[in-house]
Structure formats: C-alpha cells, structure tokens
Design an enzyme around this catalytic site. Structure first.
Site, mmCIF file in Angstrom:
data_model
loop_
_atom_site.group_PDB
_atom_site.id
_atom_site.type_symbol
_atom_site.label_atom_id
_atom_site.label_comp_id
_atom_site.label_asym_id
_atom_site.label_seq_id
_atom_site.Cartn_x
_atom_site.Cartn_y
_atom_site.Cartn_z
ATOM 1 N N GLY A 15 7.006 2.929 -40.683
ATOM 2 C CA GLY A 15 6.502 1.881 -41.556
ATOM 3 C C GLY A 15 6.425 2.305 -42.850
ATOM 4 N N SER A 16 6.106 3.478 -43.461
ATOM 5 C CA SER A 16 5.717 3.829 -44.908
ATOM 6 C C SER A 16 7.083 3.953 -45.521
ATOM 7 C CB SER A 16 4.836 4.956 -44.962
ATOM 8 O OG SER A 16 3.595 4.712 -44.203
ATOM 9 N N SER A 50 2.525 7.151 -47.225
ATOM 10 C CA SER A 50 2.163 7.282 -46.136
ATOM 11 C C SER A 50 0.952 6.475 -45.683
ATOM 12 C CB SER A 50 1.802 8.991 -45.942
ATOM 13 O OG SER A 50 1.333 9.099 -44.537
ATOM 14 N N SER A 82 -1.238 6.673 -43.072
ATOM 15 C CA SER A 82 -2.159 7.708 -42.834
ATOM 16 C C SER A 82 -2.770 8.740 -43.959
ATOM 17 C CB SER A 82 -1.885 8.341 -41.362
ATOM 18 O OG SER A 82 -0.699 9.219 -41.878
ATOM 19 N N THR A 133 0.871 12.519 -42.823
ATOM 20 C CA THR A 133 2.387 12.576 -42.430
ATOM 21 C C THR A 133 2.977 13.874 -42.875
ATOM 22 O OG1 THR A 133 2.496 10.481 -41.639
ATOM 23 C CG2 THR A 133 4.701 11.569 -42.050
ATOM 24 N N ARG A 189 2.810 -0.431 -39.803
ATOM 25 C CA ARG A 189 4.098 -1.183 -40.036
ATOM 26 C C ARG A 189 3.724 -2.508 -40.358
ATOM 27 N NH1 ARG A 189 2.697 0.227 -35.324
ATOM 28 N NH2 ARG A 189 2.612 -1.262 -33.523
ATOM 29 N N GLU A 207 8.746 -0.679 -31.848
ATOM 30 C CA GLU A 207 7.377 -0.248 -32.074
ATOM 31 C C GLU A 207 6.605 -1.359 -31.398
ATOM 32 O OE1 GLU A 207 5.657 1.965 -35.367
ATOM 33 O OE2 GLU A 207 7.824 2.177 -36.247
ATOM 34 N N HIS A 256 34.189 -1.675 -39.255
ATOM 35 C CA HIS A 256 35.366 -0.779 -39.145
ATOM 36 C C HIS A 256 35.112 0.266 -37.911
ATOM 37 C CE1 HIS A 256 36.992 -2.079 -43.209
ATOM 38 N NE2 HIS A 256 35.666 -2.259 -43.428
ATOM 39 N N LYS A 306 3.807 13.558 -32.315
ATOM 40 C CA LYS A 306 3.460 14.249 -33.335
ATOM 41 C C LYS A 306 2.585 15.392 -32.967
ATOM 42 C CE LYS A 306 3.743 10.241 -36.463
ATOM 43 N NZ LYS A 306 2.818 9.528 -37.348
HETATM 44 O O1 PA5 Z 1 4.613 2.344 -37.915
HETATM 45 C C1 PA5 Z 1 4.317 3.501 -37.515
HETATM 46 O O2 PA5 Z 1 3.246 3.700 -37.042
HETATM 47 C C2 PA5 Z 1 5.009 4.669 -37.850
HETATM 48 O O3 PA5 Z 1 6.316 4.283 -38.022
HETATM 49 C C3 PA5 Z 1 4.302 5.243 -38.964
HETATM 50 O O4 PA5 Z 1 4.574 4.535 -40.235
HETATM 51 C C4 PA5 Z 1 5.064 6.515 -39.249
HETATM 52 O O5 PA5 Z 1 4.842 7.351 -37.918
HETATM 53 C C5 PA5 Z 1 4.465 7.370 -40.502
HETATM 54 O O6 PA5 Z 1 3.307 7.336 -40.239
HETATM 55 P P1 PA5 Z 1 2.576 7.173 -41.806
HETATM 56 O O7 PA5 Z 1 2.714 5.660 -42.134
HETATM 57 O O8 PA5 Z 1 1.047 7.184 -41.447
HETATM 58 O O9 PA5 Z 1 3.027 8.101 -42.808
#
Ligand code: PA5
Length: 325
Positions: free
Chosen positions: A45-46, A87, A89, A92, A139, A216, A232, A322
């Site tokens: 999501g980041s 990021s 959080s 990451t 996200r 997700e 293709h 993780k």
């Molecule tokens: O949507 C989510 O929770 C994940 O795809 C996170 O974005 C991903 O694991 C990366 O973590 P962060 O966004 O904290 O860097």
C-alpha cells in the site's frame, strides 16, 4: 473494524486530498533539480502511490518517475535522483534498506510515513519527513501516497505541479464516494469469482490497485495484467474457462489502439464463456479519472469482503509472515 467502518475510511479519500497537500507543504521539501528524476521506494500500500502518480502525469512527466519495490535502488541511481522512501508504518525492511542505500549513493531523500524507524532515522539525519496520519490501514492512505509522490516529482523538476488539479478533484470525487449502485453491483458480480483485472496506459496501475485491494480487503485470489501485453499471451488461456471474471478498466486518455483492444478483448472473452465487466473512469482531469477508478475499486473490495463474510481491515497473514522472516 467492521465493513461499515472500513467503507467510511475509504469514503474519506476526497477529504484527504487537501490534507495531503498541506502535509507535503509543511514538510518543506526543498526544490532541487534532479535530472535522474524521482524514485519512489516502498512496497504494498505504500508503493502504489508512485505508480499512480506516474499514471496521472502521463505525457506531462519530464523525467523518469519509477517505483522501486525492492531492497536496493537501481545501480545507476545516484546523487541526481530524488528518492522518496514511502512506508506507512516506517518499519518496513525493504524501504529502510532503500533509505540506507540512497544515503550511501548520495541521493537526496524524503521520507513519507506515520513514524517508526524511518521517521526516526530521517529526523536524525535532517531528511524531510512528510507526515501521514496514523490509525488507518496503510492501503487506506493512498491519497497521501500518490500526492506525496506527485509533489516530490514537482519539487525535483520531474513534473509540473498538479496542485490545482488535485484540489479541483475533491468535489467530484466526493460525489462518487457517496455512490452505492455501481460498487454494489460490481461486488455482487465478483462474489465467488476469481477477478482478473486489466488496465492499459493510465489504468494499468489502477488494475494492480484493484488486485491488491481484492487480496487484502476481501481476502480473495485476484490477478491483474496490462494491455496490450495480455493480448500476446493471456488470451490463450481464455478457452480454459474457470470461475474467472475479467474486469476491464477504461479511460478516455488511453491510446486509441488500447481502446480498440479493450473492445476486442471483451468480445473474445465473452465468446470463450468468461464473465466480463467493463468499468470506465469518470472526471475531467487525469487525476480525477485515475482516482475515480481507485475509489471504485476500493469500495468494491470492501463491499465484497462484506458479501464474503470477512473482516476487510486486518491483514494478519501479512503481519504473521513478516514476523517469521
Ligand atoms: O496494505 C498493507 O497493509 C500492506 O500492503 C503494507 O502497505 C505493506 O506491507 C508495507 O507496509 P508499510 O506500508 O507499513 O511500509
């Protein structure tokens, strides 16, 4: 968090636009010419904000704008590239590794985060930090991610500033966020199915966003691909059937041959017995249109979670994975 609460957060997206612009401004990212363009480092999501920013800019981009979903920058990236470490959080490991690598390469850096180790290191080293509000799933912060990338692209000379275009999108997107009919119809159509989402040109990264949101939020298998490439290879698999629904994302900014390919792909898929959904962007500017499709996909994924009886918010499988690394 219930489906209704998560829907409420997704529907906040139009209100986040102005706040995101304000937060970038407050970070006082220095204007510095970067002939190597912008590299957005992040995952999940980041990371998607980098791809969406590139899609919104289209042929307005003046220099490379790329997303790095890895532990290291490309070997040619150096002091002439602005590196945005994104990021939610701030903890990451892939993004922290890129932050370190960018520093060693002498590249100017910016951090985009709620805090964590990334914010700590950036503050210690005098790197600008664009603050993102905490307390929502990463996200759901997509507006902050895409606007952070767009504004950094502008600050390093990789693109013109799209501030006016972003501000102008808030009203129309609010109207779409309140809409019920199309997202509910699509969620019903995808229930129990395996969605394969196709985009092309500006909708290519949106297809990826739909796929990851379906993974997700709805905890469903979902796949994405791009046109013309899928014509293709993937076309050969249509005859294999299966519980597949092909979702085609359309936009008026697509190359005329991609638009023709979408027409034909829909026909060929239907002839092969696949279910097909064609979804069009809405809006008068590229930012508005790209984000209209992002918003729609986000709503569909949460509504589908509701239909499938799963909680859209926790991503325990990711967190657990993780921890085991
Ligand atoms: O949507 C989510 O929770 C994940 O795809 C996170 O974005 C991903 O694991 C990366 O973590 P962060 O966004 O904290 O860097």
């Amino acid at each position: 968090m219930s489906v209704e609460e998560m829907l409420g957060i997704v529907r906040e997206l139009p209100h986040q636009l102005g706040d995101a612009l304000w937060r970038v401004e407050s970070a006082a990212v220095p204007r510095a010419d970067a002939p190597g363009g912008l590299a957005v480092c992040g995952v999940g999501g980041s990371a998607i904000g980098g791809d969406l920013a590139r899609a919104v800019l289209g042929d307005r981009a003046r220099r490379p704008l790329r997303t790095v979903r890895d532990y290291a920058l490309e070997p040619w990236a150096g002091a002439d590239t602005l590196v945005l470490c994104s990021s939610y959080s701030g903890n990451t490991e892939e993004t922290l590794a890129c932050y370190q690598a960018a520093g060693e390469a002498g590249a100017p850096r910016v951090a985009l985060t709620t805090g964590g180790e990334l914010a700590r290191r950036a503050r210690e080293e005098g790197v600008p930090v664009i603050g993102v509000p905490g307390g929502i799933p990463p996200r759901a912060a997509v507006a902050y991610m895409v606007i952070g990338a767009l504004e950094c692209a502008a600050s390093c000379g990789a693109a013109p500033s799209l501030r006016a275009e972003i501000e102008g999108a808030a009203g129309p997107l609010s109207g779409l966020a309140a809409g019920e009919e199309e997202p509910r119809r699509l969620a019903e159509a995808l229930r129990g199915r395996v969605p394969i989402v196709y985009g092309g040109g500006p909708t290519a990264p949106v297809a990826r966003r739909w796929k990851t949101q379906l993974n997700e939020n709805a905890k469903r298998h979902a796949f994405w691909s791009t046109l013309p490439e899928a014509n293709h290879n993937e076309l050969c698999a249509f005859a294999a059937g299966g519980d597949v629904t092909l979702v085609l994302l359309e936009d008026e900014g697509q190359h005329e041959r991609i638009r023709r390919r979408i027409e034909r792909t829909a026909e060929v898929a239907a002839e092969a017995g696949l279910a097909v959904e064609r979804v069009s962007s809405r809006g008068s500017t590229p930012f508005e249109r790209v984000m209209s499709l992002v918003l729609l996909g986000d709503l569909v994924s949460v509504l589908l979670a509701g239909l499938e009886g799963v909680d859209p918010t926790p991503v325990e499988a990711l967190e657990q994975f993780k921890r085991t690394l």
